[in-house]
Design a protein around this motif. Structure first.
Motif: not given
Length: 67
Positions: A24-35, A37-40, A47-56
């Motif tokens: 991982v080079k960087a972790v970016r917040s990728d908020q798509r509304g309160a319900s 919460p994602d990270l890139t 390529r970058p990967l978008r994940v939900n903050v609760t994904d294991e």
């Protein structure tokens, strides 16, 4: 290697993505509304990967133990 929520991943961690170990080079917040919460996760290669903050994710952090 430990399984942790995506919210705990940080720069320098190595993450297992579809059977491939990627640093991982960087972790970016990728908020798509309160319900939704994602990270890139931006990797040093590939390529970058978008994940939900609760994904294991399977994460290795060198000599430091994850809990």
């Amino acid at each position: 290697m430990a399984r942790v929520s995506a919210a705990r991943v940080r720069s320098g961690d190595v993450v297992n993505v579809r059977g491939e170990m990627r640093e991982v080079k960087a972790v970016r917040s990728d908020q798509r509304g309160a319900s939704k919460p994602d990270l890139t996760l931006v990797f040093k290669s590939g390529r970058p990967l978008r994940v939900n903050v609760t994904d294991e994710l399977a994460v290795w952090r060198g000599d430091r133990e994850l809990r």
